[in-house]
Design a protein around this motif. Sequence first.
Motif, PDB file in Angstrom:
ATOM      1  N   GLY A 202       0.646  -1.095  -0.047  1.00  0.00           N
ATOM      2  CA  GLY A 202      -0.111   0.027   0.171  1.00  0.00           C
ATOM      3  C   GLY A 202       0.974   1.250  -0.061  1.00  0.00           C
ATOM      4  N   PHE A 203       2.298   1.012   0.247  1.00  0.00           N
ATOM      5  CA  PHE A 203       2.881   2.350   0.339  1.00  0.00           C
ATOM      6  C   PHE A 203       4.000   2.142  -0.765  1.00  0.00           C
ATOM      7  CE2 PHE A 203       1.050   4.163   3.661  1.00  0.00           C
ATOM      8  CZ  PHE A 203       0.981   3.444   4.870  1.00  0.00           C
ATOM      9  N   ILE A 206       4.461   6.810  -4.396  1.00  0.00           N
ATOM     10  CA  ILE A 206       4.044   7.910  -3.914  1.00  0.00           C
ATOM     11  C   ILE A 206       2.212   8.230  -4.079  1.00  0.00           C
ATOM     12  CG2 ILE A 206       3.951  10.569  -3.736  1.00  0.00           C
ATOM     13  CD1 ILE A 206       7.098  10.295  -3.907  1.00  0.00           C
ATOM     14  N   PRO A 207       2.007   7.896  -5.204  1.00  0.00           N
ATOM     15  CA  PRO A 207       0.341   8.183  -5.456  1.00  0.00           C
ATOM     16  C   PRO A 207      -0.245   7.347  -4.695  1.00  0.00           C
ATOM     17  CG  PRO A 207       1.392   8.037  -7.664  1.00  0.00           C
ATOM     18  CD  PRO A 207       2.604   7.790  -6.657  1.00  0.00           C
ATOM     19  N   GLU A 208       0.205   5.787  -4.395  1.00  0.00           N
ATOM     20  CA  GLU A 208      -0.324   5.048  -3.128  1.00  0.00           C
ATOM     21  C   GLU A 208      -0.290   5.573  -2.001  1.00  0.00           C
ATOM     22  OE1 GLU A 208       1.313   1.103  -4.716  1.00  0.00           O
ATOM     23  OE2 GLU A 208      -0.533   0.498  -3.547  1.00  0.00           O
ATOM     24  N   SER A 209       0.565   5.949  -1.482  1.00  0.00           N
ATOM     25  CA  SER A 209       0.900   6.644  -0.077  1.00  0.00           C
ATOM     26  C   SER A 209       0.031   7.870  -0.005  1.00  0.00           C
ATOM     27  CB  SER A 209       2.225   6.921  -0.093  1.00  0.00           C
ATOM     28  OG  SER A 209       3.140   5.873  -0.144  1.00  0.00           O
ATOM     29  N   MET A 210      -0.232   8.657  -1.256  1.00  0.00           N
ATOM     30  CA  MET A 210      -1.222   9.826  -1.059  1.00  0.00           C
ATOM     31  C   MET A 210      -2.626   9.462  -0.800  1.00  0.00           C
ATOM     32  SD  MET A 210       0.726  12.310  -3.922  1.00  0.00           S
ATOM     33  CE  MET A 210      -0.819  13.220  -4.085  1.00  0.00           C
ATOM     34  N   TYR A 211      -2.988   8.284  -1.443  1.00  0.00           N
ATOM     35  CA  TYR A 211      -4.187   7.901  -1.356  1.00  0.00           C
ATOM     36  C   TYR A 211      -4.498   7.446   0.138  1.00  0.00           C
ATOM     37  CZ  TYR A 211      -8.024   4.397  -1.393  1.00  0.00           C
ATOM     38  OH  TYR A 211      -9.130   3.728  -1.027  1.00  0.00           O
ATOM     39  N   TRP A 212      -3.503   6.825   0.642  1.00  0.00           N
ATOM     40  CA  TRP A 212      -3.581   6.492   2.190  1.00  0.00           C
ATOM     41  C   TRP A 212      -3.748   7.584   3.054  1.00  0.00           C
ATOM     42  CZ3 TRP A 212      -0.061   8.159   6.060  1.00  0.00           C
ATOM     43  CH2 TRP A 212      -0.408   7.729   7.138  1.00  0.00           C
ATOM     44  N   ALA A 213      -2.889   9.043   2.588  1.00  0.00           N
ATOM     45  CA  ALA A 213      -2.804  10.141   3.335  1.00  0.00           C
ATOM     46  C   ALA A 213      -4.220  10.661   3.307  1.00  0.00           C
ATOM     47  CB  ALA A 213      -1.803  10.975   2.769  1.00  0.00           C
ATOM     48  N   VAL A 225      -5.048   0.013   4.001  1.00  0.00           N
ATOM     49  CA  VAL A 225      -3.605   0.109   4.367  1.00  0.00           C
ATOM     50  C   VAL A 225      -3.327   0.997   5.598  1.00  0.00           C
ATOM     51  CG1 VAL A 225      -1.774   1.605   3.206  1.00  0.00           C
ATOM     52  CG2 VAL A 225      -3.319   0.227   1.524  1.00  0.00           C
ATOM     53  N   SER A 226      -2.379   0.426   6.382  1.00  0.00           N
ATOM     54  CA  SER A 226      -2.188   0.995   7.503  1.00  0.00           C
ATOM     55  C   SER A 226      -0.720   0.731   7.845  1.00  0.00           C
ATOM     56  CB  SER A 226      -3.168   0.680   8.705  1.00  0.00           C
ATOM     57  OG  SER A 226      -3.117  -0.526   9.027  1.00  0.00           O
ATOM     58  N   PRO A 227      -0.189   1.932   8.371  1.00  0.00           N
ATOM     59  CA  PRO A 227       1.230   1.581   8.728  1.00  0.00           C
ATOM     60  C   PRO A 227       1.864   0.445   9.679  1.00  0.00           C
ATOM     61  CG  PRO A 227       0.593   3.484   9.963  1.00  0.00           C
ATOM     62  CD  PRO A 227      -0.621   3.084   8.982  1.00  0.00           C
TER      63      PRO A 227
END
Lengths: 293, 293, 293, 293
Positions: A202-203, A206-213, A225-227
Amino acid sequence: MNLERNVVKSDPDDARTWRQQIYEVVFEADTPAGVLFDVILLVAIVLSVMVIMLESVESIRHEYGTLLVGAEWFFTALFTVEYVVRIACVPRPLRYVFSFYGIVDLLAILPTYLIALPIMTDAETQRLTTIRALRLLRAFRIFKLAHMLSEAEALRDAIWAARAKIAVFLSFVVISVVIVGSAMHLIEGGRLDDDGQTMSNGFGSIPESMYWAVVTMTTVGYGDVSPTTALGKALAACMMLLGYCMIIVPTGIVSAEFAQAAKKNMTVRVCDNCMAEGHEADARYCKYCGTML
Amino acid sequence: MNLERNVVKSDPDDARTWRQQIYEVVFEADTPAGVLFDVILLVAIVLSVMVIMLESVESIRHEYGTLLVGAEWFFTALFTVEYVVRIACVPRPLRYVFSFYGIVDLLAILPTYLIALPIMTDAETQRLTTIRALRLLRAFRIFKLAHMLSEAEALRDAIWAARAKIAVFLSFVVISVVIVGSAMHLIEGGRLDDDGQTMSNGFGSIPESMYWAVVTMTTVGYGDVSPTTALGKALAACMMLLGYCMIIVPTGIVSAEFAQAAKKNMTVRVCDNCMAEGHEADARYCKYCGTML
Amino acid sequence: MNLERNVVKSDPDDARTWRQQIYEVVFEADTPAGVLFDVILLVAIVLSVMVIMLESVESIRHEYGTLLVGAEWFFTALFTVEYVVRIACVPRPLRYVFSFYGIVDLLAILPTYLIALPIMTDAETQRLTTIRALRLLRAFRIFKLAHMLSEAEALRDAIWAARAKIAVFLSFVVISVVIVGSAMHLIEGGRLDDDGQTMSNGFGSIPESMYWAVVTMTTVGYGDVSPTTALGKALAACMMLLGYCMIIVPTGIVSAEFAQAAKKNMTVRVCDNCMAEGHEADARYCKYCGTML
Amino acid sequence: MNLERNVVKSDPDDARTWRQQIYEVVFEADTPAGVLFDVILLVAIVLSVMVIMLESVESIRHEYGTLLVGAEWFFTALFTVEYVVRIACVPRPLRYVFSFYGIVDLLAILPTYLIALPIMTDAETQRLTTIRALRLLRAFRIFKLAHMLSEAEALRDAIWAARAKIAVFLSFVVISVVIVGSAMHLIEGGRLDDDGQTMSNGFGSIPESMYWAVVTMTTVGYGDVSPTTALGKALAACMMLLGYCMIIVPTGIVSAEFAQAAKKNMTVRVCDNCMAEGHEADARYCKYCGTML
């Protein structure tokens, strides 16, 4: 909605008067006939959208398919008649046709006709499902009622007045999402598994991480998705608190704007008789002592 | 709650005075006996609801079943007596019986009696569990206290005053849910698996997608259904930001309404002696210099 | 926090003056020494809480256990000295000991001593972890600073002023949770699997369903429990929209309360010289023309 | 942003005038050339960040890698030229270089140069991805437009004015997270599995439990960690209601602050002619009767 405000000059000619009468019923909501028309139209819109919704459920489509198709054609015919009538009775047809509501009305009936054409395949029918859902946009037409219009316009004006502050706020949201998304991509992403390939957790980009953000900042928090690392969780906690608190600022701004707008309805006229302030802008007589202002 | 305002004319006749006394205790909360009655009733309501809750837990039902059933009958008897007393002492019994609170009171005792009837099966007993939970609606009766009533009425009036704007807002919510739900259905749903059947991934039909849209827009975000394609995620991100920001507008509206309502408690009377403004509507004397207004 | 306002009468006697000096440093924050004491205390509190947090992580406990225990005893000794000093220099020791902060200070040092007693087992040590975390409550003491106090008091007063409306709101939340929880229990729960036992799907009892209702209404939305039937999802969607919208009302109330409180800081005094209004309550001179009010 | 307000004295000397002209275009946004420069810069920033985002997606990197690297160098060159020009035309270069925006501008171009150095490994390139994302911070420079600046400054001032109350609020959040996190650690955590090792269920240590507390209190609710015991669920429900309600207080505070700030734009000047109040601070003439103030 300036369309509705087109002045249709009264004309003794019979055809024009007929057009004028139809116009009043269809576009205005001042007469009982006009209100009735609007109510019938609203019910038809809601029912037609429910038909579209039910059609998309496979089990219902298998059982009631024919009935739903019939209902769909009924509503399409109804809306087509309404569309033709609108074009017929409005002073400047082209202006209506290319206005927002004219396009919405056309899109509301067009898909069903296109489906009837033999060149349409099944996948394309699905796409038209969305277009048919646009029928609901026609529901806004219902709020033609004068005081409703003024409410929606007041809302729109108040938001427009605060647009600069809201733009700053939205920019801050976008910037936070990019920065934190990139940071999480570095902290949590880019892990290589045994084969040397980047694991998809999920990370991975960067676009995927931005989705999580975005999911986290808006406090939606799917959890897909979670850290997992301690540092990632710490940064995520900061992001959550930021998203949780950030809604306060624009809310305060808009509240103040609405409060200001509400106050502007009062004049600062002072009644000569009783020295009273705080009269509404449309007041003719002092509401405390009755003297004329 | 107009019921409570029924004027029970004082009457020297003994029976009427008895009814009047009971009425004051049961329906009003001005006397110590009335307040005590309300407190006892509130405690009884809370305890009876807890009994219903505990009864639904299987392990507790097996262990304490008899005790809970006994408690249930105790409360039912208590509320039956209260119901009879209310009917007995109110001037217009039929009006109470068919009022909101009369129906609630009846529904609160009826299920337990119906369960005793041998024709009830197990499934129907479950349904009555919900009806028994309606006992909690009786808790609103507790807010008979005068100033509480005015608070709840002020709340209700403020929301009613802003109903037009709130209706526009709610329509916008519904329209967004339908449009985005349909779009997600097209983007994410309708995938065929190897057998040619539609996979059930939560976007298989428009109603399902609308459920996801509501879950996302209200920022609840269960995560049982979430987008997997890039385009779907992008649209979902927009939906989340929309839901996150959309709460600002009605909050601002309602804040302004409450602020306006709060100000209207002040008159614009000017004190003759000290030229001071800002006296409360119920002020008799100027609070700054003591002169009579 | 009335404790801090105890007037310690100045006394020429040396011992009393010594007590008075210590009192000013420990309880007040007007002098540089007082502020320094508060800052050191705040740092010590934060560090001691971090020690507690780190101790709970098993890996860290294995590696740095001895160091952490040593730090724990250091802080306990420090807080014990502070506690004794406070008792020594306050005029009415018993009043402090039984006040909120006195109890917090005692609970902050007691657990470490109790652990040293050989009768403590491992499980009880864990329980004391929570009590040690209460050290953080001591952080409120830091906000002794006068203007901070007034801020927190203003907050507390504003919320207390609106307590009636907030009570109505909270009752509505509780009632909604009970009603919807019971309804979902009936719709989604009570399903029997093949063995005839009730499946545990999160809606098996009313308390469980109420937990789901709270999770959903507050828009937290874990997703560990979510509805599966169509009717359940429909009711859940209504619940989500209710929770999403319900926060608007108390927010509007509190905003109006704060706005009112802010305005009350202004008097309606009119400056004799320049006829200006809107002077702060503590203004001595007109801020527009300098004339004395 | 005081940098932008540096007064560049007009000077008849040709070199100074050239510098002054460049300064006006680059740092100010009053002239058409200045606005055009800002727009071009904004577009370049957005595009360069999108290049960084796309580079992080492995599939796109494999296909378009060379193109993206070329674009990256183009933007780096562009921003380097801009950086040099800024240093050249500002009166006090060192002050710009060490200001917030000077450092951001430097960090925006530096990583790409560092990557070119052969000593950089793959992991370090990833880290530089974040630094390159800082380019977006330059987007704030775009809001140089005067009225935008005043908007952002008004926002910042309003928040700064309420900093005491906000500090109390944030402290309350931190304290709640620590207390509830520790409590949940005791209730849910520390369970031993069959091997005697502590099971990792998300509550195994206080920091982990605090992470869950933040996730729950901010109503994000991932669901990766959630309570399983009845007592844990009850405490979690209280936490959720607390987080749900707690946002009301600071929202009310900030709303009141913004409302106060909005009112301060009105002077209390009274028009001599018509005795009207409520003139804007920048009003020269009475807006009700036209007399000069």
